[in-house]
Design an enzyme around this catalytic site. Structure first.
Site: not given
Ligand SMILES: Cc1cc2nc3c(=O)[nH]c(=O)nc-3n(C[C@H](O)[C@H](O)[C@H](O)COP(=O)(O)OP(=O)(O)OC[C@H]3O[C@@H](n4cnc5c(N)ncnc54)[C@H](O)[C@@H]3O)c2cc1C
Length: 301
Positions: A123, A176
């Protein structure tokens, strides 16, 4: 607004109350919980990536216990034939204590997984660890080709350069791609949502162009639609990329991605240290606080 206020107060609330809000994001306290959830995901047609919670750890003993726990998880992945890999975080393995100690611990887990043919995702944490994580990924892939991959964050201004560097050094990079979750200074990261989205799609295009295998990690419809277009543009088969989502987030999207025939992997955290992870997830989407309260009041009906 009220949901945001409640989410911000979470760190000061009794643990039992926060757990009620947070339980959908975490498999449970024990490795058996992660195995059980992985089996359910596999039955649904999805894969997993198991993460032991416990980042920003400052104790040597705990870092070593993390190594041992991941070995137990790896043993079970093989013996129970689970459709999952593992995700590991440098600060859980001692990055705050000593980088050599951390490198030794991470390498030990990745070597153990390599022997068992289980892939490891390193990560990406906040920017003080970006160079360390990428360098370790490049080094370990030389020693143990295909053993591991890492994560790139589209809020980072350096992201396209990192992609060029990684893909120039590794034939088939495994990345990723996500937006990034940490509070970063403007010096290193974009704060504008649209810019982060644009950089995500530009990064994905560049990764595909350079033949990387990408875990497209997002729940954002704009990025999912953009990814669908790029998959078409590069004429990719479903073996050449996957989508990734977090446990407990947007289950309807999960169903759609699977129904559309894509490979989907769900990030499945477990462990005693569920509190900081859950608070981060709740702050990310305070609306969930509202639906949890509604669930309480209506008895989940
Ligand atoms: C498999 C995976 C691994 C990841 N690994 C890392 C990593 O190694 N390092 C790192 O910095 N970040 C990591 N992340 C987190 C990532 O960087 C984002 O902060 C996170 O995915 C939210 O961004 P989004 O693209 O989903 O967009 P967003 O705009 O945040 O979300 C889009 C929509 O998804 C829904 N949503 C988002 N979050 C939530 C929630 N918590 N509960 C309910 N609904 C929600 C809402 O409807 C929102 O409008 C990871 C995410 C995923 C999916």
């Amino acid at each position: 607004m009220i949901n945001t206020m409640i989410a911000n107060m979470m760190p000061f609330m009794p643990k039992s109350l926060v757990r009620a809000f947070a339980k959908k994001y975490v498999a449970g306290k024990f490795p058996e919980d992660a195995f059980r959830i992985t089996k359910e995901l596999n039955e649904e047609g999805a894969l997993g990536t198991i993460d032991l919670l416990g980042e920003f750890n400052k104790e040597e003993k705990k870092a070593r216990a993390t190594v041992d726990m991941y070995k137990l998880v790896l043993d079970n992945i093989v013996s129970q034939n689970l459709g999952t890999n593992i995700s590991i975080k440098p600060t859980a393995f001692g990055a705050l204590l000593d980088m050599d100690f951390c490198t030794k611990n991470l390498t030990e887990v990745i070597s153990y997984a390599y022997d068992k043919k289980v892939f490891v995702r390193i990560d990406m944490e906040d920017h003080p660890y970006t160079d360390f994580t990428i360098d370790l990924y490049l080094k370990l892939n030389k020693d143990m080709p295909g053993s591991c991959g890492t994560v790139l964050q589209s809020y980072m201004k350096r992201n396209l350069d990192d992609i060029r560097n990684i893909t120039a050094n590794i034939d088939k990079a495994n990345i990723r791609l996500c937006k990034g979750i940490y509070k970063e200074p403007e010096k290193v990261a974009y704060h504008n949502r649209k810019k982060v989205q644009e950089n995500f799609l530009e990064s994905l295009d560049l990764l595909f162009e350079n033949k990387a295998y990408v875990g497209i990690a997002t729940h954002d419809d704009v990025l999912i639609d953009g990814a669908y277009d790029l998959i078409k543009k590069h004429k990719l088969t479903k073996e050449e990329y996957e989508f990734q989502m977090l446990l407990g987030v947007r289950s309807e999207l999960r169903k759609k991605l699977l129904a559309d025939g894509h490979t989907l992997r769900i990030y499945t955290p477990f462990g005693e240290d569920w509190l900081p992870y859950s608070i981060r997830r709740l702050k990310e989407n305070p609306a969930i606080v509202g639906s949890a309260i509604k669930g309480f009041l209506t008895g989940g009906k």
